[in-house]
Design a protein around this motif. Sequence first.
Motif, PDB file in Angstrom:
ATOM      1  N   THR A 605      84.377  32.094  24.591  1.00 39.00           N
ATOM      2  CA  THR A 605      83.455  33.164  24.216  1.00 39.00           C
ATOM      3  C   THR A 605      84.192  34.324  23.563  1.00 39.00           C
ATOM      4  N   PHE A 638      78.886  31.348  15.296  1.00 45.07           N
ATOM      5  CA  PHE A 638      77.848  31.702  16.267  1.00 45.07           C
ATOM      6  C   PHE A 638      77.038  30.467  16.657  1.00 45.07           C
ATOM      7  N   THR A 642      77.322  28.795  20.493  1.00 47.57           N
ATOM      8  CA  THR A 642      76.120  28.967  21.327  1.00 47.57           C
ATOM      9  C   THR A 642      75.336  27.657  21.424  1.00 47.57           C
ATOM     10  N   MET A 646      77.501  25.520  24.060  1.00 47.55           N
ATOM     11  CA  MET A 646      76.903  25.922  25.330  1.00 47.55           C
ATOM     12  C   MET A 646      75.703  25.066  25.719  1.00 47.55           C
TER      13      MET A 646
END
Length: 694
Positions: A605, A638, A642, A646
């Motif tokens: 992150t 990004f 994400t 994730m």
Amino acid sequence: MSKPATDRRQMSDVLGRLGWLCATHPWRVIAGWIAIVGIGFGLVATIGGLPEDDLDVPGMPATIGNEFLTRSFPEMADTNARVVVHSPDGEVPPAELNTLRVQLADVRGVSMVSPPRMSADGHTALIQLTYDVPAGAFRGSEGVDALREAVAPIERGGLQVEFGGQVAENVNSFGLAGELVGVVAAVCILLFAFGSIVAAGLPVATALIGVGTGYALVLILAGFTNVSTSAPSIAAMVGVGVGIDYALLLVTRFREYLPHSSGVPDAAARANGSAGVSVVFAGTMVLVSLLALRLGGIPLFATYGYATFFVVGAVMLASITLVPALCGLARWAQVVTNRPVAWGMGALIVLLLCAAPMIDMRTWPRDAASQPTSNTVRRAYDLVASSFGPGANAPFTIGVDATQVSDDQLHQTIADLRSADDVVLVSEPLFNADRTASVFTVEPATAPSDGATVDTLHRVRYAVPGGMYATGMTPYFADASERLAQRLWLVIIVVVGLAVALLTIAFRAPVVALKAAVMNLLAAAATFGVLVAVFQWGWGVGLLGLPGAVPISSWVPILVFTMLFGLSMDYEVFILSRVREEWLATKDPRQSVIRGLDSTARVITSAALIMIAVFLGFAADGDITVKMMGFGMAVAVFIDVTIIRMILVPATMALLGRFNWWLPGRLDSPAGLLAETGTAERRTPERGLVDTSP
């Protein structure tokens, strides 16, 4: 023990010894890198050069036309410039223009000064200059400075003078705003993540030294071959991002090992022997992806890859040597793995929605319309467009071989072109001294980047007889866009194939490798879609300092794809190394994903936030290619960190379970090149990394 596992242990041992040596002799390593940077820029001063844009590509139609002009009209075959004179209060005085022509004829390299072309209201005059030297003959702003000196007298008289053409557009300007914004943002993020000025400063210092070394190598390369004017900025942008990333990974692992080590050198050796292997592999993947830019079919475009190759290579080496010397998120994965189908489908839908605008993508290398209004090239473009029409900024130069085309055919072709609806002006032909060749100009009705202009070019090339060649900047850009669009698929196939092969070798897990490639393709498609929506459709483009919608730069899709694929593999390697370690230790597919992502969440992150900050800093650059690359790479990172890392990664790995690590038949082995064995390791100065497992 399998060969990949042996290779991993050998690489780990080498890097561990290197880390221990660097940590025990920090000042020597630091002094060595400072000396390397100094020597590099010393060589730049003696044998280096400045970047320039040379779009000559053997076999490309516009290049064939330019080669003909070189043979037949040598005084017209090199670079050009445009001088636009505007009077806001009335007509431009003819006497002033006559004097100006004489002064411009004395400018170094100018071989021909055309008669002024006046606008209908007489408020604007356009003077074309032809040079007998290439644009690269001028260092920095020398060419524009010489023009500015020549027009100074009439500017003092109240007339506005702006410059366009290749001489003005090829000015080298290396701004540091993007780099500084990114570095400041990176320091703030690292301070928040580590809570220590020293720990936050190590990755930044390492990245800057690596980028400085790579930057010097790029300028040395420019002394021997053509390097694109925006290639150094792109290389610096990527170099700062990956340099901080690599150093961040090593510093994080060092901080983990320090409490359980016998000292700083021991912790540095262990960090280099574990995380350093991931850095070397990830950096190699980036370098391999960048070399694929050579497949784009345009030598100048390939220099983006060479420049970034040098910078990334330098920061990778700096990371595994300087970091040891300088050293002398909640359980989100569990939420996703509990409902992998729902989270996976939701992420896929978001990616496909983002990718949808990509269908409407239209590319164009660049033109002055995309420059900021503070730039003289942009102001000249606007004056020409408003005074003479948009097509006056997109002329086609038609070279005519008189040995193949008769005078009757020449005049008939000109008459036919003048009657076309998409052509507003065709000049009278100009013959060379022995009348073996002639040249005339065709001015389309539309602006350079308008898709209709490319259609006009194709129609003109189809309509003229053999022995006529359309060239000039607009045909060059049209040909370059088409070639890059055709070669994009070749680059995709090669990069994806290499990535799958390398990941399979690294982890002995073809399913994981194929899944990673598919996810990266989805991330690239989503990034392209966002670029189209923002730049081409104009959704919020004003926030990026542009006056309106612009086509996607032809350089950007391949650059974004190769760099995204390389950089995303960094995160893939960092995460999968830990997941694989947990899998080998527990054989629990779900818990290995949860623990692996938990242990890497903070560093991934932080690294992603730094990357995004660095890239957004470059989105403020005035160069349209750098601006699009900065914004595009920020979006790509990004999306990757994400939606991909994730959500899709834990969701798909939870669904696949043990099948993630399937390997057919006799190829099966307990470990791959980057797979941790799960054994404890200790470091001694005399023997290096030693396996202490039973």
